[in-house]
Design a protein around this motif. Structure first.
Motif, PDB file in Angstrom:
ATOM      1  N   ALA B 133      -8.704 -10.401  15.383  1.00  0.00           N
ATOM      2  CA  ALA B 133      -8.823 -11.252  16.597  1.00  0.00           C
ATOM      3  C   ALA B 133      -9.284 -12.518  16.503  1.00  0.00           C
ATOM      4  N   ASP B 134      -9.932 -13.053  15.300  1.00  0.00           N
ATOM      5  CA  ASP B 134     -10.585 -14.227  15.266  1.00  0.00           C
ATOM      6  C   ASP B 134      -9.484 -15.155  14.723  1.00  0.00           C
ATOM      7  N   THR B 135      -8.522 -14.732  13.637  1.00  0.00           N
ATOM      8  CA  THR B 135      -7.699 -15.610  12.852  1.00  0.00           C
ATOM      9  C   THR B 135      -6.300 -15.248  12.895  1.00  0.00           C
ATOM     10  N   GLN B 136      -5.866 -14.020  13.548  1.00  0.00           N
ATOM     11  CA  GLN B 136      -4.477 -13.558  13.592  1.00  0.00           C
ATOM     12  C   GLN B 136      -4.195 -13.312  12.124  1.00  0.00           C
ATOM     13  N   THR B 137      -4.879 -12.815  11.331  1.00  0.00           N
ATOM     14  CA  THR B 137      -4.531 -12.872   9.948  1.00  0.00           C
ATOM     15  C   THR B 137      -4.700 -11.126   9.718  1.00  0.00           C
ATOM     16  N   PRO B 138      -3.736 -10.608   9.425  1.00  0.00           N
ATOM     17  CA  PRO B 138      -3.878  -9.031   9.257  1.00  0.00           C
ATOM     18  C   PRO B 138      -4.471  -8.739   7.851  1.00  0.00           C
ATOM     19  N   ASN B 139      -4.102  -9.600   6.777  1.00  0.00           N
ATOM     20  CA  ASN B 139      -4.733  -9.337   5.515  1.00  0.00           C
ATOM     21  C   ASN B 139      -6.178  -9.973   5.583  1.00  0.00           C
ATOM     22  N   THR B 142      -7.570 -12.281   2.686  1.00  0.00           N
ATOM     23  CA  THR B 142      -7.068 -13.723   3.178  1.00  0.00           C
ATOM     24  C   THR B 142      -8.041 -14.469   4.027  1.00  0.00           C
ATOM     25  N   ALA B 143      -8.328 -13.526   5.125  1.00  0.00           N
ATOM     26  CA  ALA B 143      -9.067 -13.831   6.002  1.00  0.00           C
ATOM     27  C   ALA B 143     -10.553 -14.299   5.626  1.00  0.00           C
ATOM     28  N   ASP B 147     -11.173 -18.262   5.244  1.00  0.00           N
ATOM     29  CA  ASP B 147     -11.664 -18.830   6.753  1.00  0.00           C
ATOM     30  C   ASP B 147     -13.222 -18.767   6.611  1.00  0.00           C
TER      31      ASP B 147
END
Lengths: 150, 176
Positions: B133-139, B142-143, B147
């Motif tokens: 939800a925060d970063t739109q990054t499924p992995n 990586t998030a 981030d």
């Protein structure tokens, strides 16, 4: 140390076919790193490895080595990209590297974070690739005009 | 729980590690070390750490091998053959004892993947629940890397940049 191109025609042809594949795969790893395994570090290393393969196979006089030598002079560019994204967040009014404060109109905070992650990953990839190529040039002195030392 | 995959992998790891230590020729040692890294990458992939497996395969068995081989090309051929002196008695007796001590201490570690272990109860649930939800990054890896822990990663990038610069300063000899 690397004096000329590789003797074997098999190695040269396989290398010539393999290098673009490795580079495409490296770009895929880099830009797909947010959705699957991979990311800036691995993508950068793979990109650097493809340049190194070109240096090892085609020797110091080939165009790919000249390109790699130009690439190796860009040391620090990736670091600047990474830090600049963090600095842009500062300008936007947030903390350093808090991508939610990137000043891009029309994007919600999650999309900004997505973009920030992508940009910093590119920065990491550039830094790693350049460093890998640069270390190879440091280990094996290949001069641009064809004559090599060590 | 069967060990049909882990046990051969462990044997291969020990064999390649021992081979890299006992072989006489440094070039052979470098190549055996590369295969060791490849088996280690398989271990990481088996444990579910695919990102680490990627790095181990590319850096450990690819890039590091190239660096070692280039270094071996740069030195005298007679220096690539090494004469190994027999290890001192204290090491032969002491190091296995230390290994036994570590195995004994490993009994107190939490089980692999234990949801109640301290590592899985502190911030990991927050990352797993909120990163998409925060970063739109499924992995999630990586998030977290780019981030939540971006400052760490920035400093790692500085370290790698510094390593490249140090190699350049120490090894470059083509003064124009």
């Amino acid at each position: 140390m690397i004096e000329s191109r590789h003797d074997s025609v098999i190695v040269r042809h396989l290398g010539g076919g393999l290098i673009p594949l490795v580079q495409i795969f490296a770009l895929y790893i880099l830009f797909f790193g947010q959705h699957g395994p991979g990311g800036g570090f691995v993508g950068g290393v793979m990109m650097g490895t493809s340049f190194i393969l070109g240096i090892l196979v085609f020797g110091p006089t080939d165009r790919s080595t000249v390109v790699a030598k130009r690439v190796a002079e860009a040391d620090g560019v990736g670091l600047i990209i990474f830090a600049a994204v963090g600095g842009l967040c500062l300008i936007g009014g947030g903390q350093f590297l808090n991508y939610a404060e990137l000043e891009i109109p029309g994007l919600a905070a999650p999309s900004r974070r997505y973009l920030g992650i992508l940009l910093t990953q590119i920065g990491v990839a550039v830094d790693i690739a350049v460093t890998a190529v640069s270390i190879v040039f440091s280990l094996s002195v290949v001069s641009g005009n064809g004559d090599s030392h060590v | 729980m069967t060990y049909s995959f882990e046990l051969p992998l462990l044997i291969l790891l020990i064999l390649t590690a021992g081979g890299a230590m006992f072989v006489k020729d440094l070039l052979s040692a470098v190549l055996i070390l590369g295969s060791y890294s490849f088996f280690l990458a398989l271990v990481w992939a088996w444990l579910g750490a695919v990102d680490v497996a990627f790095v181990e395969a590319v850096v450990g068995s690819g890039l590091a091998t190239v660096f070692f081989v280039l270094t071996l090309f740069g030195i005298e051929p007679r220096d690539t053959l090494i004469r190994r002196t027999p290890p001192p008695i204290a090491a032969v007796v002491g190091l296995p004892l230390l290994g036994l001590l570590l195995l004994y201490a490993a009994n107190d570690l939490p089980a692999f993947g234990d949801p109640a272990s301290p590592a899985s109860t502190y911030v990991s649930p927050f990352y797993l629940e909120n990163s998409l939800a925060d970063t739109q990054t499924p992995n999630v890896v990586t998030a977290v890397l780019m981030d939540y822990r971006a400052f760490d990663t920035l400093m790692e990038t500085v370290v790698i940049y510094t390593a490249g610069m140090a190699c350049w300063l120490l090894l470059r000899r083509d003064a124009r």
